[in-house]
Scaffold this motif. Structure first.
Motif, PDB file in Angstrom:
ATOM      1  N   PHE A 199       5.993 -19.966  33.376  1.00  0.00           N
ATOM      2  CA  PHE A 199       6.122 -21.414  33.213  1.00  0.00           C
ATOM      3  C   PHE A 199       6.977 -21.703  31.991  1.00  0.00           C
ATOM      4  O   PHE A 199       7.113 -20.864  31.099  1.00  0.00           O
ATOM      5  N   CYS A 200       7.507 -22.917  31.976  1.00  0.00           N
ATOM      6  CA  CYS A 200       8.318 -23.336  30.836  1.00  0.00           C
ATOM      7  C   CYS A 200       7.409 -23.987  29.802  1.00  0.00           C
ATOM      8  O   CYS A 200       6.678 -24.911  30.121  1.00  0.00           O
ATOM      9  N   LEU A 201       7.432 -23.505  28.583  1.00  0.00           N
ATOM     10  CA  LEU A 201       6.566 -24.069  27.545  1.00  0.00           C
ATOM     11  C   LEU A 201       7.350 -24.738  26.422  1.00  0.00           C
ATOM     12  O   LEU A 201       6.904 -24.757  25.290  1.00  0.00           O
ATOM     13  N   GLU A 202       8.527 -25.244  26.733  1.00  0.00           N
ATOM     14  CA  GLU A 202       9.166 -26.113  25.737  1.00  0.00           C
ATOM     15  C   GLU A 202       9.705 -27.293  26.515  1.00  0.00           C
ATOM     16  O   GLU A 202      10.449 -27.122  27.480  1.00  0.00           O
ATOM     17  N   TYR A 203       9.341 -28.477  26.083  1.00  0.00           N
ATOM     18  CA  TYR A 203       9.711 -29.664  26.848  1.00  0.00           C
ATOM     19  C   TYR A 203      11.228 -29.733  27.027  1.00  0.00           C
ATOM     20  O   TYR A 203      11.983 -29.648  26.057  1.00  0.00           O
ATOM     21  N   CYS A 204      11.673 -29.870  28.288  1.00  0.00           N
ATOM     22  CA  CYS A 204      13.111 -29.763  28.556  1.00  0.00           C
ATOM     23  C   CYS A 204      13.609 -30.876  29.456  1.00  0.00           C
ATOM     24  O   CYS A 204      14.709 -30.809  29.976  1.00  0.00           O
ATOM     25  N   GLY A 205      12.788 -31.920  29.658  1.00  0.00           N
ATOM     26  CA  GLY A 205      13.249 -33.024  30.482  1.00  0.00           C
ATOM     27  C   GLY A 205      12.279 -33.309  31.613  1.00  0.00           C
ATOM     28  O   GLY A 205      11.202 -32.707  31.701  1.00  0.00           O
ATOM     29  N   ASN A 222      16.717 -26.249  25.037  1.00  0.00           N
ATOM     30  CA  ASN A 222      15.639 -25.314  24.711  1.00  0.00           C
ATOM     31  C   ASN A 222      14.612 -25.291  25.839  1.00  0.00           C
ATOM     32  O   ASN A 222      14.220 -26.340  26.347  1.00  0.00           O
ATOM     33  N   HIS A 223      14.224 -24.115  26.241  1.00  0.00           N
ATOM     34  CA  HIS A 223      13.131 -23.954  27.200  1.00  0.00           C
ATOM     35  C   HIS A 223      12.138 -22.961  26.615  1.00  0.00           C
ATOM     36  O   HIS A 223      12.408 -22.310  25.608  1.00  0.00           O
ATOM     37  N   GLY A 224      11.008 -22.851  27.305  1.00  0.00           N
ATOM     38  CA  GLY A 224      10.059 -21.818  26.914  1.00  0.00           C
ATOM     39  C   GLY A 224       9.974 -20.803  28.035  1.00  0.00           C
ATOM     40  O   GLY A 224      10.275 -21.100  29.185  1.00  0.00           O
ATOM     41  N   GLY A 278      11.950 -32.569  34.586  1.00  0.00           N
ATOM     42  CA  GLY A 278      11.498 -31.548  35.532  1.00  0.00           C
ATOM     43  C   GLY A 278      10.763 -30.407  34.851  1.00  0.00           C
ATOM     44  O   GLY A 278      10.493 -29.369  35.468  1.00  0.00           O
ATOM     45  N   HIS A 279      10.429 -30.609  33.605  1.00  0.00           N
ATOM     46  CA  HIS A 279       9.789 -29.564  32.793  1.00  0.00           C
ATOM     47  C   HIS A 279       8.582 -28.939  33.497  1.00  0.00           C
ATOM     48  O   HIS A 279       8.435 -27.717  33.550  1.00  0.00           O
ATOM     49  N   GLN A 280       7.728 -29.800  34.068  1.00  0.00           N
ATOM     50  CA  GLN A 280       6.488 -29.298  34.660  1.00  0.00           C
ATOM     51  C   GLN A 280       6.747 -28.567  35.986  1.00  0.00           C
ATOM     52  O   GLN A 280       5.850 -27.931  36.515  1.00  0.00           O
ATOM     53  N   LEU A 281       7.978 -28.644  36.487  1.00  0.00           N
ATOM     54  CA  LEU A 281       8.271 -27.994  37.768  1.00  0.00           C
ATOM     55  C   LEU A 281       8.858 -26.594  37.600  1.00  0.00           C
ATOM     56  O   LEU A 281       8.959 -25.827  38.551  1.00  0.00           O
ATOM     57  N   MET A 282       9.277 -26.278  36.381  1.00  0.00           N
ATOM     58  CA  MET A 282       9.966 -25.004  36.170  1.00  0.00           C
ATOM     59  C   MET A 282       9.000 -23.851  36.322  1.00  0.00           C
ATOM     60  O   MET A 282       8.051 -23.744  35.564  1.00  0.00           O
ATOM     61  N   GLN A 283       9.220 -22.997  37.294  1.00  0.00           N
ATOM     62  CA  GLN A 283       8.431 -21.778  37.338  1.00  0.00           C
ATOM     63  C   GLN A 283       9.143 -20.664  38.052  1.00  0.00           C
ATOM     64  O   GLN A 283      10.140 -20.868  38.740  1.00  0.00           O
TER      65      GLN A 283
END
Ligand code: HEM
Ligand SMILES: [Cu+2]
Ligand SMILES: [Cu+2]
Lengths: 261, 481, 184
Positions: free
Chosen positions: C165-171, C126-128, C173-178
């Motif tokens: 940005f990704c707003l569902e915790y996914c591991g 799951n991602h946001g 690298g979550h904070q790097l997804m853009q």
């Protein structure tokens, strides 16, 4: 006491219901035939070609502007998928009690087809007098099929086209709102009818491995997902708790009785 | 009747819970300082800490509620100390398993371990099964414990008495009264049983996939529903258990008559059981695949859930206090402050439970903002109040200490300061669960540092309370009889 | 006023009111204040209060519900569809459908003041999928769930460079997804 026997009976029937429902679901778990090409050209306007009808030449837009339209591409010499496609579609439309206004425009993509061929073709399915169905030909096959991403290939050895079964849903502005590739269930057809009537369907499932417990089965009749066995899984905790509490009551009564003795 | 062994078990619970709480707060502060770039952790360390912080907090405060109810229940029905000790022992085992999987194995799928993330192993291979088995153990043990307590209640009260149905009539005074404590405990324990059964089913589905090597595949939508059904419900029921202790103790220590079960208290709590089970849909607002009817039910149930539990309880507390000479002390002081914090957090929750707001608040810092408000400034305070009350029982004293003004100030400034930084962050679109913030969102950095600083003040208050309580808790073990 | 500012003010003012009421109730119970009387006829007062609260909630409910994302821009034909597939830890955006195992990333431009439809899915966890404007304000979002496609419709009122940005915790690298796209 009788109430205990009643309880027992109830547990039993709950369990049996559960098992019956479960086994039902397993046998109906189905494969999905989703094709990613269906997503191509969504919300693009179809090429407004000139078509040849019994009433003479007219623009495609005169058809879809009067009512939302399902466009079907076939050719009359086909031994393959065209016949089952049409008969399946007409059957589904008859079965569904549809109140929505829409038309089915059957266009030949074979330059050899004449209007008379199409007429005969309609008779074959007993659709020649059905106001909903229109069978036409066009001189502008290429722009039409290109605008919906339909690529038939002529195979000269068998003298047949190699092609997909394609339904294109058009709203009254000529926008392609949904495509269906292959012969699919009536659910898909109903989704198409919704989308050509500009109703918004917020989501759809992708093809995936068979899932035993899926939450909701998507049902486009209502535009919503319907509850399937997964919901039973969601209700199970409350049900199980109910059974636990009933058992505890029974236990408590028994213990009190033995205390009295 | 409370026995010495019950006191000893309760004391062990309190010591363990507080120690774990202090460590978990330290983890929380560490996270805030990392988000503020004051320290620099590897992302996987950060997320392991985040996971263990979440599970530990939820776990200890559920236990605190259950063990407090267990203690007070012995006033009305015969309870089993053995069951209590059993729960304690296996809870410790479960916690150790989870700590090993996260802190050593670096399992970091978040405390909600949302499928399929636990199976995308980016940590020690044994981390996933150890974490899941640890949680399963906790779920099963607490399930047995909760069922045991419900059985104990049902031995003295019939089902309809436990639910206080006989109080619904406004005219007749019932032959047998159900104290509010029994009603609320019963309703909350039933809620806990439902959500732990859900956890068990959820675990079974996950294990089926894990051990079948791809032979069995789950539906992400179903699992997400089950996950939040479990997660949302356990967090809320823990709070309700805290309220049960409030109803029982607060009038007593304030020198006021006991709360009575009236028809609206009865009706309110019966309904709360119902709403709590459907409100969790608000976690899936941004999943458009969820049937829209569920989304609407979610918003409706979230709103309505505030009426029975919150409004009924708040008014009871206000009527208890307003215009009456109250003997204020640390116990009713913490309860009173806790109710205030709980309601403030509830407003934050209601705002987020509105779908049209949720679209810009979902998974921003607004979420930890509101749940930390009603936990750190609500439920935790209810439990601490109980700890102080039971601490006096340990030493056979009715002399409750005063609420020290400095302690009060540390709690309020630290606690609310900490959550306010979350609220401001949420309103500025800063995402939750980011180990560090991207440069576009670097407002989050300074807020995080400030939040960490305020949380440290809160930690000071907790340390103070810890030292206070330890004196009494340890004494129980030295008493011979 | 943007929603976020509104809810922040709403929250802070309600919190202050609650704190003041709590303080007032607390003060009334002090031995020094003698003129206060305890609540008379609590059941009736409670009834009135419950009714008012219920009424407020019902009004807010009926006002906010139609603004839910499932109901907005539904009667329009979108001018453009953008396909989004999320993976650990990046987004793929394309003008054409994206198939699993065939990575596709295109530069996306969408028109201003026209309806755009994002068809969002995920190929792993799951991602946001959250859209931020140039002032880094969250504009709208949906979840990216494996196995399902969510359709998010929006009309961008300002041109500019929008971030995702990704707003569902996914591991880890979550904070790097853009990712980003341009509104023109
Ligand atoms: C003052 C003490 C506390 C501090 C400093 C603290 C700090 C934090 C921080 C920094 C996060 C991560 C926020 C983010 O998503 O970016 C977090 C998450 C969380 N906290 Fe706390 N917290 C505290 C108390 C509590 C309490 C009392 C609870 C009680 C239930 C709690 C439960 C949680 C949960 C469930 C999460 C979510 C974990 C996850 O996302 O997987 N915390 N906390
Ligand atoms: Cu992601
Ligand atoms: Cu992510």
């Amino acid at each position: 006491m009788d109430i205990y026997r009643f309880n027992e009976k109830m547990y039993k029937s709950i369990f049996i219901c559960t098992i019956v429902l479960l086994s039902n679901y397993i046998s109906f778990a189905q494969e999905s035939n989703y094709n990613y090409d269906e997503e191509k050209d969504i919300y693009k306007v179809i090429s407004n070609v000139t078509i040849e009808t019994e009433q003479g030449n007219q623009k495609l837009s005169t058809i879809y502007e009067t009512s939302p339209t399902i466009l079907v591409l076939i050719y009359t010499r086909c031994y393959g998928i065209c016949n089952p496609l049409i008969s399946n579609l007409s059957e589904q439309i008859q079965q569904l009690d549809i109140k929505k206004d829409f038309r089915v425009l059957v266009v030949s993509f074979d330059a050899a087809d004449r209007l008379s061929d199409m007429e005969r073709y309609a008779q074959q399915f007993d659709l020649q007098n059905d106001a909903r169905w229109i069978f036409v030909t066009t001189k502008q096959i290429k722009p039409l099929i290109e605008s919906v991403n339909f690529n038939p290939k002529w195979d000269s050895t068998i003298q047949q086209f190699d092609h997909n079964a394609l339904l294109v849903g058009l709203n009254t502005n000529g926008y392609i709102t949904k495509k269906i590739i292959g012969i699919r269930g009536s659910n898909e057809l109903q989704a198409m009818l919704k989308e050509i009537n500009n109703e918004f369907i917020v989501s759809y499932p992708l093809p995936r491995k068979n899932m035993l417990f899926s939450c909701f089965t998507y049902n486009p009749t209502t535009g919503k997902s319907e509850l399937s066995i997964g919901l039973l899984v969601m209700l199970a905790p409350a049900l199980i708790t109910f059974i636990i509490v009933l058992s505890l009551i029974k236990l408590g009564k028994k213990q009190r009785k033995t205390l009295v003795k | 009747m409370t026995t010495l062994s019950l006191k000893k078990t309760t004391s062990a619970w309190i010591i363990t819970i507080l120690v774990l709480f202090i460590i978990a707060i330290s983890f929380g502060i560490t996270m805030r300082f990392n988000q503020g770039r004051d320290i620099n952790l590897n992302p996987d360390t950060f997320y392991s800490i985040m996971t263990v912080h979440g599970v530990t907090m939820i776990g200890i405060w559920s236990c605190a509620g259950m063990m407090a109810v267990n203690y007070l229940l012995s006033r009305y029905v015969k309870t089993s100390v053995k069951l209590n000790v059993f729960a304690y022992a296996f809870t410790v085992v479960g916690v150790l398993m989870i700590w090993a999987s996260t802190l050593i194995g670096k399992f970091h799928a978040g405390w909600t371990f949302l499928y399929p993330l636990p199976f995308r192993v980016a940590w020690a291979k044994w981390g996933t099964p150890l974490f899941l088995w640890g949680l399963t153990l906790l779920a099963v043990v607490w399930l047995v414990w909760a069922i045991g307590m419900v059985a104990q209640i049902l031995r003295n009260y019939s089902l309809s008495e436990s639910l206080a149905f006989q109080h619904l009539s406004r005219t007749k005074t019932p032959a047998k009264e159900t104290p509010p404590f029994i009603l609320i405990s019963f309703v909350s324990l039933i809620g806990i049983i439902i959500c732990l059964v859900t956890a068990a089913i959820l675990m079974a589905l996950l294990f089926a996939e894990y051990y079948s090597n791809g032979g069995f595949v789950n539906d992400p939508l179903l699992v997400k529903n089950l996950t939040y059904f479990f997660g949302h419900t356990i967090a809320n029921e823990a709070l309700y258990l805290g309220l049960a202790t409030l109803y029982e103790i607060m009038p007593e220590v304030s020198g006021r008559p006991k709360f009575k079960t009236t028809w609206y208290v009865a009706l309110g709590w019966q309904l709360s059981l119902f709403f709590i089970l459907t409100a969790f849909f608000h976690h899936l607002y941004m999943d458009f695949v969820q049937p829209i009817s569920f989304q609407i039910i979610g918003q409706m149930a979230s709103y309505l859930a505030s009426i029975p539990s919150a409004v009924v309880t708040v008014l009871s507390v206000i009527f208890l206090v307003f215009g009456n000479k109250i003997k204020w002390n640390i116990v009713n002081g913490l309860f009173f402050l806790g109710v205030t914090g709980w309601i403030i957090g509830g407003i934050g929750a209601l705002i987020d439970a509105t779908i049209s707001n949720n679209i810009v608040l979902h998974n921003t810092l607004w979420v930890p903002a509101h749940f930390h408000t009603y936990n750190a400034m609500g439920n935790v305070l209810f439990s601490l109040a109980f700890f102080f009350w039971v601490g006096n029982e340990f030493v056979d004293s009715k002399d409750y200490s005063k609420f020290n003004k400095l302690l009060l100030a540390l709690l309020i400034i630290g606690g609310f300061g900490f959550v306010i930084m979350f609220y401001i962050g949420g309103a500025n679109s800063i995402p939750r669960r980011y180990s560090v913030y991207p440069k576009e969102l670097n407002l989050g950095d300074i807020l995080a540092t400030l939040g960490g600083a305020f949380a440290s003040v809160y930690l000071l208050a907790i340390l103070w309370i810890f030292i206070d309580l330890m004196k009494k808790c340890i004494k129980v073990f030295s008493s011979a009889r | 006023m943007k929603v976020q500012l509104f809810v922040l003010i709403l929250f802070f003012s309600s919190a202050s009111v609650i704190a003041l009421i709590a303080y007032y109730v607390f003060r009334s119970s002090q031995p020094t204040t003698t003129n206060k009387e305890s609540v008379k006829d609590p059941i009736k007062k409670r009834g009135i209060f419950l009714f008012i609260w219920f009424f407020i909630l019902a009004v807010i409910f009926s006002v906010t519900l139609p603004k839910s994302p499932y109901y907005i821009f539904t009667d329009e034909t979108p001018n453009q569809v953008v396909y989004v597939a999320a993976r650990q830890f990046f987004f793929m955006l394309a003008n054409e459908p994206i198939e699993p195992n065939v990575p596709k990333m295109e530069k996306i431009e969408v028109p201003v003041n026209k309806t755009v439809e994002f068809r969002v899915t995920s190929f792993d966890v799951n991602h946001g999928f959250a859209i931020y404007n140039e002032r880094s304000e969250l504009v709208t979002q949906t979840q990216a769930m494996p196995g399902y496609v969510n359709k998010l419709r929006w009309k961008f009122k300002e041109p500019g460079n929008y971030k995702i940005f990704c707003l569902e915790y996914c591991g880890a690298g979550h904070q790097l997804m853009q990712s980003s796209f341009v509104v023109k």
